[in-house]
Scaffold this motif. Structure first.
Motif, PDB file in Angstrom:
ATOM      1  N   LEU A  23       6.107   5.755 -21.113  1.00 49.96           N
ATOM      2  CA  LEU A  23       6.284   5.539 -19.673  1.00 49.96           C
ATOM      3  C   LEU A  23       6.102   6.882 -18.975  1.00 49.96           C
ATOM      4  O   LEU A  23       6.863   7.826 -19.254  1.00 49.96           O
ATOM      5  CB  LEU A  23       7.674   4.986 -19.369  1.00 49.96           C
ATOM      6  N   ILE A  24       5.129   6.969 -18.117  1.00 48.14           N
ATOM      7  CA  ILE A  24       4.925   8.199 -17.339  1.00 48.14           C
ATOM      8  C   ILE A  24       5.539   7.946 -15.966  1.00 48.14           C
ATOM      9  O   ILE A  24       4.960   7.266 -15.119  1.00 48.14           O
ATOM     10  CB  ILE A  24       3.429   8.564 -17.273  1.00 48.14           C
ATOM     11  N   TYR A  86       2.046   3.741 -19.301  1.00 48.12           N
ATOM     12  CA  TYR A  86       2.278   3.044 -18.036  1.00 48.12           C
ATOM     13  C   TYR A  86       2.628   4.108 -17.012  1.00 48.12           C
ATOM     14  O   TYR A  86       3.646   4.813 -17.168  1.00 48.12           O
ATOM     15  CB  TYR A  86       3.414   2.025 -18.181  1.00 48.12           C
ATOM     16  N   ILE A  87       1.796   4.250 -15.986  1.00 50.27           N
ATOM     17  CA  ILE A  87       1.971   5.322 -14.997  1.00 50.27           C
ATOM     18  C   ILE A  87       2.622   4.747 -13.743  1.00 50.27           C
ATOM     19  O   ILE A  87       2.039   3.915 -13.040  1.00 50.27           O
ATOM     20  CB  ILE A  87       0.609   5.967 -14.664  1.00 50.27           C
ATOM     21  N   SER A  88       3.858   5.172 -13.479  1.00 49.60           N
ATOM     22  CA  SER A  88       4.542   4.697 -12.265  1.00 49.60           C
ATOM     23  C   SER A  88       5.238   5.855 -11.568  1.00 49.60           C
ATOM     24  O   SER A  88       6.356   5.726 -11.089  1.00 49.60           O
ATOM     25  CB  SER A  88       5.532   3.578 -12.600  1.00 49.60           C
ATOM     26  N   THR A  89       4.540   6.971 -11.525  1.00 48.31           N
ATOM     27  CA  THR A  89       5.021   8.105 -10.742  1.00 48.31           C
ATOM     28  C   THR A  89       4.689   7.860  -9.270  1.00 48.31           C
ATOM     29  O   THR A  89       4.024   6.876  -8.926  1.00 48.31           O
ATOM     30  CB  THR A  89       4.309   9.379 -11.221  1.00 48.31           C
ATOM     31  N   ALA A  90       5.094   8.780  -8.412  1.00 50.95           N
ATOM     32  CA  ALA A  90       4.708   8.671  -7.002  1.00 50.95           C
ATOM     33  C   ALA A  90       3.176   8.731  -6.917  1.00 50.95           C
ATOM     34  O   ALA A  90       2.508   9.300  -7.788  1.00 50.95           O
ATOM     35  CB  ALA A  90       5.366   9.791  -6.212  1.00 50.95           C
ATOM     36  N   THR A  98      -3.825   9.721 -15.084  1.00 47.65           N
ATOM     37  CA  THR A  98      -4.778   8.799 -15.719  1.00 47.65           C
ATOM     38  C   THR A  98      -5.911   9.582 -16.379  1.00 47.65           C
ATOM     39  O   THR A  98      -6.327   9.265 -17.508  1.00 47.65           O
ATOM     40  CB  THR A  98      -5.358   7.809 -14.681  1.00 47.65           C
ATOM     41  N   MET A  99      -6.412  10.590 -15.692  1.00 50.87           N
ATOM     42  CA  MET A  99      -7.514  11.384 -16.261  1.00 50.87           C
ATOM     43  C   MET A  99      -7.068  12.035 -17.579  1.00 50.87           C
ATOM     44  O   MET A  99      -7.808  12.035 -18.570  1.00 50.87           O
ATOM     45  CB  MET A  99      -7.968  12.461 -15.265  1.00 50.87           C
ATOM     46  N   ALA A 100      -5.846  12.553 -17.583  1.00 48.46           N
ATOM     47  CA  ALA A 100      -5.337  13.216 -18.795  1.00 48.46           C
ATOM     48  C   ALA A 100      -5.147  12.205 -19.921  1.00 48.46           C
ATOM     49  O   ALA A 100      -5.510  12.460 -21.074  1.00 48.46           O
ATOM     50  CB  ALA A 100      -4.017  13.927 -18.483  1.00 48.46           C
ATOM     51  N   CYS A 110      -1.893   1.504 -14.800  1.00 46.28           N
ATOM     52  CA  CYS A 110      -1.505   2.383 -13.706  1.00 46.28           C
ATOM     53  C   CYS A 110      -0.932   1.561 -12.556  1.00 46.28           C
ATOM     54  O   CYS A 110      -1.406   0.461 -12.277  1.00 46.28           O
ATOM     55  CB  CYS A 110      -2.742   3.156 -13.223  1.00 46.28           C
ATOM     56  N   GLU A 111       0.058   2.128 -11.909  1.00 44.48           N
ATOM     57  CA  GLU A 111       0.570   1.463 -10.708  1.00 44.48           C
ATOM     58  C   GLU A 111      -0.399   1.641  -9.535  1.00 44.48           C
ATOM     59  O   GLU A 111      -1.245   2.529  -9.541  1.00 44.48           O
ATOM     60  CB  GLU A 111       1.963   2.004 -10.356  1.00 44.48           C
ATOM     61  N   LYS A 112      -0.252   0.769  -8.560  1.00 44.23           N
ATOM     62  CA  LYS A 112      -1.039   0.889  -7.355  1.00 44.23           C
ATOM     63  C   LYS A 112      -0.390   1.876  -6.413  1.00 44.23           C
ATOM     64  O   LYS A 112       0.833   2.076  -6.531  1.00 44.23           O
ATOM     65  CB  LYS A 112      -1.229  -0.462  -6.660  1.00 44.23           C
ATOM     66  N   PRO A 113      -1.092   2.488  -5.499  1.00 46.14           N
ATOM     67  CA  PRO A 113      -2.553   2.504  -5.433  1.00 46.14           C
ATOM     68  C   PRO A 113      -3.114   3.297  -6.617  1.00 46.14           C
ATOM     69  O   PRO A 113      -2.492   4.276  -7.055  1.00 46.14           O
ATOM     70  CB  PRO A 113      -2.833   3.231  -4.112  1.00 46.14           C
TER      71      PRO A 113
END
Ligand code: NDP
Length: 349
Positions: A23-24, A86-90, A98-100, A110-113
């Motif tokens: 979880l990121i 799973y990316i849900s940072t600000a 995501t690139m990393a 990835c979360e939106k946007p």
């Protein structure tokens, strides 16, 4: 059963099938919905959580029974047990993270946007494609069983030729969320937080992208520094279909819904714009009004099931990177219209 002859992990699962998640972001949405949604999937586990704060990461890991926490994304990228993040940072961090992750060969939900700029979203899609990893975006409303039934009915012509649509998505932002959403002019605001979900839902239901948008926003009832907290949008979709959205952070006691007006009838969805497995669907035509039964499922379980299937080579995530890019491009056109007072032609590269 795991196949024979393949490397297995400690639980006996094929390493190809097992999805080890990182979880990121020690976020609200992860805590409320995604931790559970990952754990109900077959052959899936949460390996670690990333927080920029050691203390917050430890607390999040402890409260959610996650075995490890890290403060450096490098530890996740180098961890062979992790094959999906799973990316849900600000919002401003989604692009770089995501690139990393893609460069390290990790699948990305990835979360939106998806990003704050269309060019960044484009790069994220290209990076995941080059790395051969799945990119999904968590536009959860298209995972709602009521919207899925509504889409099916529209596609089979249940109300004839579509004329116009209205979307109602106003609520009062929960106190716990009165942070970056209402004070960050870069990554916050109603448009990239909530209207973007309406856009994705409309794309999913209508099956096309708007060609033109116009919008007016409000600010100052809850948000500050010019960040929008209310909006009215008008859009034109192909086939001369007009669409109206009302969204707000500042309207208590409202019920989210959609209305689709066709040449032969009307489809009305009520209480269907939340994170809950809810929503009632009605059709009104020459025969009167009838409720259409919906068998609800958890939206996030559905999203994780489709994403996990895609990782294992079966199908696509419920919403792809391309869906995320399109929704972002339309959202930014809406913001441009609100800022300039002009009608904006939508350009989705
Ligand atoms: P949060 O504000 O809960 O978390 C976002 C980041 O803020 C975290 O990664 C964390 O950083 C930091 N943070 C969390 N708590 C604190 C705190 N107490 N003090 C300081 N910083 C803190 O975000 P949300 O869960 O509301 O949203 C996260 C993402 O998910 C956004 O992109 C949002 O658009 C999206 N979202 C999607 C939903 C959906 O249903 N699809 C629903 C809600 C949000 P760190 O990790 O470094 O600790």
């Amino acid at each position: 059963m795991p196949e024979t002859g393949r490397a297995r992990d400690a639980r006996g699962y094929s390493m190809k099938e097992h999805i080890g998640w990182a979880l990121i972001g020690a976020s609200n949405v992860a805590r409320q919905w995604i931790v559970d949604a990952i754990r109900v999937q077959n052959d899936s586990s949460i390996v670690t959580v990333l927080s920029s704060s050691e203390e917050r990461g430890a607390k999040f890991a402890n409260e959610n029974a996650i075995p490890a926490h890290v403060t450096d994304i490098g530890a996740i990228l180098a961890d062979d047990r992790v094959n999906a993040v799973y990316i849900s940072t600000a919002n401003q961090f989604h692009h770089a993270q995501t690139m990393a992750a893609a460069a390290a060969g990790k699948h990305v939900l990835c979360e939106k946007p998806l990003a704050l700029r269309v060019t960044d979203a484009h790069d994220m899609i290209a990076a995941c494609r080059t790395a051969g990893v799945v990119l999904g975006i968590n536009h959860h409303l298209r995972c709602n069983a009521m919207h899925q039934e509504l889409r099916r009915l529209l596609a089979e012509g249940a109300i004839g030729r579509l004329n116009a649509v209205r979307v109602f998505h106003a609520n009062f932002l929960a106190q716990a969320l009165h942070g970056w959403r209402i004070n960050d002019a870069g990554g916050g605001g109603l448009i990239l937080d909530s209207t973007i979900h309406d856009i994705d839902t409309l794309r999913f239901l209508i099956g096309s992208n708007p060609t033109h948008v116009m919008a007016m926003t409000q600010s100052g009832r809850l948000a500050h520094d010019g960040v929008e907290d209310g909006i009215m949008v008008i859009m034109r979709f192909p086939g001369d279909v007009l669409v109206q959205i009302h969204g707000s952070y500042t309207v208590p006691f409202s019920e989210g819904g959609v209305e689709f007006y066709g040449s032969d009838g009307v489809l009305v969805g009520r209480d269907c714009m939340s994170q809950r497995p809810a929503g009632r669907l009605f059709i009104r035509n020459a025969d009167g009004e009838r409720e259409i039964p919906i068998h609800h499922h958890n939206l996030y379980h559905y999203a994780l099931a489709t994403f996990s299937g895609a990782v294992r080579g079966r199908g696509q995530p419920a919403a792809t990177g391309e869906d995320g890019l399109a929704a972002l491009a339309i959202a930014l056109a809406i913001r441009e219209s609100a800022l300039t007072g002009r009608q904006i032609e939508v350009d989705i590269p």
